[in-house]
Design an enzyme around this catalytic site. Structure first.
Site, mmCIF file in Angstrom:
data_model
loop_
_atom_site.group_PDB
_atom_site.id
_atom_site.type_symbol
_atom_site.label_atom_id
_atom_site.label_comp_id
_atom_site.label_asym_id
_atom_site.label_seq_id
_atom_site.Cartn_x
_atom_site.Cartn_y
_atom_site.Cartn_z
ATOM 1 N N GLU A 118 7.214 -5.621 1.339
ATOM 2 C CA GLU A 118 6.353 -6.229 2.356
ATOM 3 C C GLU A 118 4.946 -6.202 1.809
ATOM 4 O O GLU A 118 4.351 -5.127 1.638
ATOM 5 C CB GLU A 118 6.432 -5.489 3.691
ATOM 6 C CG GLU A 118 5.608 -6.207 4.765
ATOM 7 C CD GLU A 118 5.687 -5.580 6.141
ATOM 8 O OE1 GLU A 118 4.760 -5.827 6.937
ATOM 9 O OE2 GLU A 118 6.650 -4.844 6.419
ATOM 10 N N GLY A 164 2.695 -2.848 0.484
ATOM 11 C CA GLY A 164 1.351 -2.789 -0.074
ATOM 12 C C GLY A 164 0.907 -4.157 -0.551
ATOM 13 O O GLY A 164 1.361 -5.191 -0.053
ATOM 14 N N GLU A 172 -1.568 8.434 -1.390
ATOM 15 C CA GLU A 172 -2.275 9.689 -1.642
ATOM 16 C C GLU A 172 -3.451 9.877 -0.684
ATOM 17 O O GLU A 172 -3.952 10.991 -0.521
ATOM 18 C CB GLU A 172 -2.770 9.746 -3.091
ATOM 19 C CG GLU A 172 -3.803 8.703 -3.479
ATOM 20 C CD GLU A 172 -3.199 7.375 -3.913
ATOM 21 O OE1 GLU A 172 -3.938 6.582 -4.536
ATOM 22 O OE2 GLU A 172 -2.009 7.118 -3.631
ATOM 23 N N LYS A 217 7.186 8.366 -1.435
ATOM 24 C CA LYS A 217 5.842 8.563 -1.956
ATOM 25 C C LYS A 217 4.861 7.901 -0.989
ATOM 26 O O LYS A 217 4.661 6.690 -1.000
ATOM 27 C CB LYS A 217 5.647 7.950 -3.339
ATOM 28 C CG LYS A 217 4.333 8.411 -3.999
ATOM 29 C CD LYS A 217 3.705 7.392 -4.914
ATOM 30 C CE LYS A 217 2.750 6.470 -4.235
ATOM 31 N NZ LYS A 217 1.488 7.101 -3.726
ATOM 32 N N CYS A 229 -1.803 -6.035 7.524
ATOM 33 C CA CYS A 229 -1.219 -7.140 6.761
ATOM 34 C C CYS A 229 -0.861 -8.333 7.631
ATOM 35 O O CYS A 229 -0.774 -9.454 7.137
ATOM 36 C CB CYS A 229 -0.002 -6.657 5.974
ATOM 37 S SG CYS A 229 1.253 -5.869 6.983
ATOM 38 N N GLU A 249 -6.780 -12.568 0.816
ATOM 39 C CA GLU A 249 -6.583 -11.532 1.815
ATOM 40 C C GLU A 249 -7.738 -10.536 1.716
ATOM 41 O O GLU A 249 -7.798 -9.717 0.801
ATOM 42 C CB GLU A 249 -5.249 -10.814 1.613
ATOM 43 C CG GLU A 249 -4.967 -9.806 2.704
ATOM 44 C CD GLU A 249 -3.675 -9.037 2.507
ATOM 45 O OE1 GLU A 249 -3.009 -8.726 3.507
ATOM 46 O OE2 GLU A 249 -3.331 -8.747 1.342
ATOM 47 N N GLY A 254 3.096 -5.008 -5.729
ATOM 48 C CA GLY A 254 4.488 -5.374 -5.507
ATOM 49 C C GLY A 254 5.109 -6.050 -6.709
ATOM 50 O O GLY A 254 6.282 -5.827 -7.029
#
Length: 495
Positions: free
Chosen positions: A259, A237, A187, A184, A293, A391, A242
């Protein structure tokens, strides 16, 4: 120098790919993708359902049990090599769509697509090198064997910021291990992952081994994470999502690789080459417009060198070429969506409100009709400020100073994350000593954001679990089996 590319004449309508068959998605709801760098619709994605996910998982299970798990490593490797050739043959077209959907510069997209091909070539060799162990210390009556076998069907959920290279850091190693995949993609950036289905088919990958189901996380992502016939989930992500993937995995206690986020330190000592450090820091904060990231968003610099380094950073930032992502001269592109654009500018406001000094940037820029933010630097940052702890995922750098190496180490470790870290010093004893103290999975000395498929990557702490790339990246998608073989006749328990 090549000329700037143009937008497509009409948006690309993407379908989805299950068991070797394309579904156009013509009778499905669709989501338009607006190019971040241009403000125009360039593609649309099919919004698949949980039922589509079930069909994809069933196809992957059939392929895994039927043939793929038993396909020799040499054959899997040959397919991966052909896939790398296919990537290079379509590099320009894939980079074009990657740039349109992500907003990153076309030069960066080309470099990432090329690097992705390298990963498939590396994994091709690793498919032939899967080994186990023998244990010969039991005496004459028994020998022990340890074997590795593919874990099964892998649900793979990839992010919007690096759709094709993140896929390449996982998929070839998954296929080398003998697993089948239901992917997946985000999108917002699905096109290159869908294009790759045809490349893999042309390379000889059998039907059902690679399936792509597009759509949104709450529908397709949740269905994959909860699915009782998925043996492992690999998610890249945010840490918040997560955690939800990890919670959903309890449906069948599937293995999970994550991750996640990072707030990565760059420690610069006064004895570093400050010109090199400044260049690396600027590259790290502007690479993919900071939507990375492993971006080095926390600069921890020795106080005696802070003013000199800051001046070099500001000078370099004033020369960074922010522009149309389709222009080959552009060095820094757009922000992925209006929502994320507003989030980044919100952090800029927080930094100012909390007392940090805004040295440069902090505002939007009018470029090619898209969403752009100027590279932004804060100095005088304290450890409890939001710009030092959260972040931001944008082109924002926070500068803090230290006096001693121990102070620098403590400042670097003062975070819930542990994804990446860099140390800059010409004293190799100092540099290695400090980098060994970092609790992070990807580390650099006198550089940043480099590496290849040979070495593993992953996070400590709340930055994730598991490792991708290298032989560890193959073994991540395998189970370990211990076999005990008795030699000769059994000594009976019941006489």
């Amino acid at each position: 120098m090549s000329s700037k590319l143009s937008l497509p004449n009409e948006p690309r309508a993407n379908g989805f790919f299950v068991d070797g068959v394309w579904n156009s998605g013509s009778d499905y709801k669709r989501l338009d993708r607006v190019s971040p760098g241009h403000g125009a619709v360039v593609s649309s994605v099919t919004l698949c359902t949980a039922e589509d996910t079930d069909k994809a998982v069933a196809a992957a299970r059939t392929a895994f049990e039927g043939f793929w798990s038993e396909t020799p490593g040499a054959e899997r490797g040959r397919i991966l090599l052909k896939a790398a050739q296919g990537i290079r043959a379509q590099l320009d077209e894939m980079a074009y769509w990657e740039t349109l959907e992500t907003g990153k510069p076309i030069s960066q997209s080309k470099a990432e697509i090329e690097a992705a091909a390298d990963h498939y070539e590396a994994a091709a060799g690793m498919a032939r090198l899967i080994t186990g162990e023998t244990h010969n210390a039991y005496g004459e009556g028994m020998i022990g064997l340890v074997t590795k076998q593919p874990i099964g069907v892998v649900g793979l959920i990839t992010p919007w910021n690096f759709p094709f290279i993140v896929l390449a850091e996982r998929l070839p190693f998954i296929l080398a291990a003998g697993c089948c995949v239901v992917l997946k993609p985000s999108e917002m950036t699905s096109t290159t992952s869908l294009m790759f289905a045809d490349i893999l088919a042309e390379a000889g990958l059998p039907n059902g081994v690679y399936n792509v189901v597009t759509g949104v996380g709450p529908e397709v992502g949740e269905a994959l994470s909860n699915h009782v016939d998925v043996d492992m989930i690999s998610f890249t992500g945010s840490t918040a999502v997560g955690e939800r993937v990890l919670e959903a995995s309890k449906s069948n206690l599937k293995k999970v690789g994550l991750e996640l986020g990072g707030k990565n330190p760059q420690i610069v000592f006064a004895d570093a080459n400050l010109d090199d450090a400044a260049d690396g820091i600027v590259f790290g904060m502007c690479f993919n417009a900071g939507q990375c990231c492993v971006s080095g968003s926390r600069l921890i610099v020795e106080a005696s060198a802070a003013d000199a380094l800051k001046a070099k950073i500001l000078d370099k930032l004033s020369k960074v070429k922010l522009g149309d992502p389709l222009d080959p001269e552009t060095q820094m592109g757009a922000i992925v969506s209006p929502q994320h654009f507003n989030k980044i500018l919100g952090y800029v406001e927080k930094g100012t409100a909390e007392g940090a000094n805004l040295e440069i940037g902090g505002t939007s820029a009018e470029v090619s009709g898209g969403e752009f933010i100027l590279p932004t630097v804060f100095s005088g940052v304290e450890a409890d400020m939001a710009v030092a702890r959260d972040e931001i995922f944008g082109p924002v750098l926070s500068i803090m100073t230290f006096e001693t190496a121990d102070e620098a180490i403590n400042m670097a470790l003062d975070t819930e994350y542990g994804l990446a870290a860099s140390v800059w010093s010409k004293n190799i004893d100092k540099a290695i000593g400090v980098i060994r103290k970092m609790r992070a999975g990807r580390c650099w000395v006198n550089t940043t954001i480099v590496g290849g498929p040979e070495q593993p990557m992953g996070g400590f702490k709340r930055s994730g679990t598991g490792r991708e790339c290298g032989m560890m990246g193959v073994e991540e998608y395998m189970e370990t089996k211990s076999i005990h073989v008795v030699l000769g006749d059994r000594e009976h328990w019941v006489n």
